[in-house]
Design a protein around this motif. Sequence first.
Motif, PDB file in Angstrom:
ATOM      1  N   GLN A 329     -20.204 -26.569   3.251  1.00  0.00           N
ATOM      2  CA  GLN A 329     -19.243 -26.257   2.420  1.00  0.00           C
ATOM      3  C   GLN A 329     -19.996 -25.416   1.345  1.00  0.00           C
ATOM      4  O   GLN A 329     -20.801 -26.182   0.423  1.00  0.00           O
ATOM      5  N   TYR A 330     -19.805 -24.193   1.083  1.00  0.00           N
ATOM      6  CA  TYR A 330     -20.211 -23.729  -0.261  1.00  0.00           C
ATOM      7  C   TYR A 330     -19.128 -22.889  -1.146  1.00  0.00           C
ATOM      8  O   TYR A 330     -18.179 -22.403  -0.547  1.00  0.00           O
ATOM      9  N   ASP A 331     -19.108 -23.048  -2.485  1.00  0.00           N
ATOM     10  CA  ASP A 331     -18.212 -22.473  -3.391  1.00  0.00           C
ATOM     11  C   ASP A 331     -18.520 -21.028  -3.203  1.00  0.00           C
ATOM     12  O   ASP A 331     -19.749 -20.520  -3.467  1.00  0.00           O
ATOM     13  N   ILE A 332     -17.651 -19.825  -3.226  1.00  0.00           N
ATOM     14  CA  ILE A 332     -18.013 -18.678  -3.182  1.00  0.00           C
ATOM     15  C   ILE A 332     -18.939 -18.048  -4.237  1.00  0.00           C
ATOM     16  O   ILE A 332     -19.911 -17.459  -4.344  1.00  0.00           O
ATOM     17  N   THR A 335     -22.456 -19.200  -3.849  1.00  0.00           N
ATOM     18  CA  THR A 335     -22.859 -18.331  -2.787  1.00  0.00           C
ATOM     19  C   THR A 335     -23.378 -16.955  -3.466  1.00  0.00           C
ATOM     20  O   THR A 335     -24.511 -16.319  -3.192  1.00  0.00           O
ATOM     21  N   VAL A 336     -22.572 -16.395  -4.003  1.00  0.00           N
ATOM     22  CA  VAL A 336     -22.793 -14.989  -4.735  1.00  0.00           C
ATOM     23  C   VAL A 336     -24.021 -15.314  -5.696  1.00  0.00           C
ATOM     24  O   VAL A 336     -24.950 -14.393  -5.603  1.00  0.00           O
ATOM     25  N   ILE A 357     -22.848 -13.794   2.815  1.00  0.00           N
ATOM     26  CA  ILE A 357     -21.416 -13.707   2.144  1.00  0.00           C
ATOM     27  C   ILE A 357     -20.625 -13.511   3.415  1.00  0.00           C
ATOM     28  O   ILE A 357     -19.454 -13.482   3.294  1.00  0.00           O
ATOM     29  N   TYR A 359     -20.555 -10.252   5.142  1.00  0.00           N
ATOM     30  CA  TYR A 359     -20.304  -8.939   5.390  1.00  0.00           C
ATOM     31  C   TYR A 359     -21.295  -8.063   6.383  1.00  0.00           C
ATOM     32  O   TYR A 359     -22.384  -8.757   6.454  1.00  0.00           O
TER      33      TYR A 359
END
Length: 396
Positions: A329-332, A335-336, A357, A359
């Motif tokens: 579980q990663y916070d977006i 991750t960015v 991410i 895409y």
Amino acid sequence: MPVFQRKKHKARDAPVSGYCFISGDDELILPGYTSLAKNEQVLSCVYLIADLVSSMTLHLMENKENGDGRLKNELSRKLDIEPNILTTRKTFMHRIVSDMCLYGNAYVLPKINSEGYFSDFIPLPNQSVRTVNKTLISYKIMFDGKIFEPDELLHIPLNPNGTYFYMGDGFTPMLRKTVENIAQANATKSAFLKSKWKPSLIISINSDAEELKNKDLRKKTLDSYTSTTEAGEPWLIPAGEIDIKTVQPLTLNDLAIQDSLKLDICTVAAVFGIPPFLLGVGTFNKDEYNNFISRRIMPIAMTIQQEFTKKLLYSDKLYFRFNPKSLMQYDIGETVNFVKEMVGGGMLTRNEGRNEIGYSPVDNEGMNDFIVLENYVPVAKVGEQKKLLQGGEKSA
């Protein structure tokens, strides 16, 4: 493509595991035994673990000069996409992990076609497998009347046995008493709810004892006071003839059954190493969840991937590896920022960053180049920046 076959080793034994004995003579004591595979609390934990392990992709990795890389061929597709002709990797792995947790051991029979390639992997029903001729250094596996050497089957144990280390005990020893308590609490709860000894109203009347023994006379006496009364209308009774008392019967809270069940369920979760919030108790905690993936899910996955590597691959440069990234579980925002740092530091291409991410890659020029610094200079041209040359732009 090289022909991948199993190595030659020897076969093992499956104990009758997963049964908790509950005996007694009282009507609220369960006779016989209760299987772990039939306990709801245990199954919810087992299926949760099996769902997570089976959700990871299985990579075929190859040792290379500059580090290990993923290898994609027919073998990797067979194990990761269609290990069994009747189902998918997800269901196949779910079955393996469920058997490991419930019985301590999972058995898979590989099938090889006439060309020497793996054509199918068949999970064997644990209850039909026996291990024979067990010693401290060898054993054999019996299934469907046939004897197999250990190298002829994939045998994946969980929690090694104290005597026969190649056999798995699973979670049975730790769950035996807890499952017994849960089964007993459920039996007591069911018997209590079905009991007729829970009157909410007791009426004392002046009447002959023999008369009250007769069911019809008791009903006639009660109806003489209640049958003509409308709902909400007060009773009119002779003074001193009737004494009415309300009774507060025992509840499940009084028996502390609910608290006991909750405690036992939490104990089951603790044995499996599952955070309580995944079973509906408490609130979600990202760090605790990620620790659960690392400390419980990955060791089980490691056991499976090592057995696959040991018995399915000849080359010492190849190995199987589960990919846990999809489970974490990663916070977006985290991750960015991670992708920006990795791309800006020349450790990921922009297309690899897009993949992190979720895409799809794009075909624009330079998207597969490694770039660094603020101007996104290709790594190969870092030394050609004007500001690094003597005299700057004038000497460029």
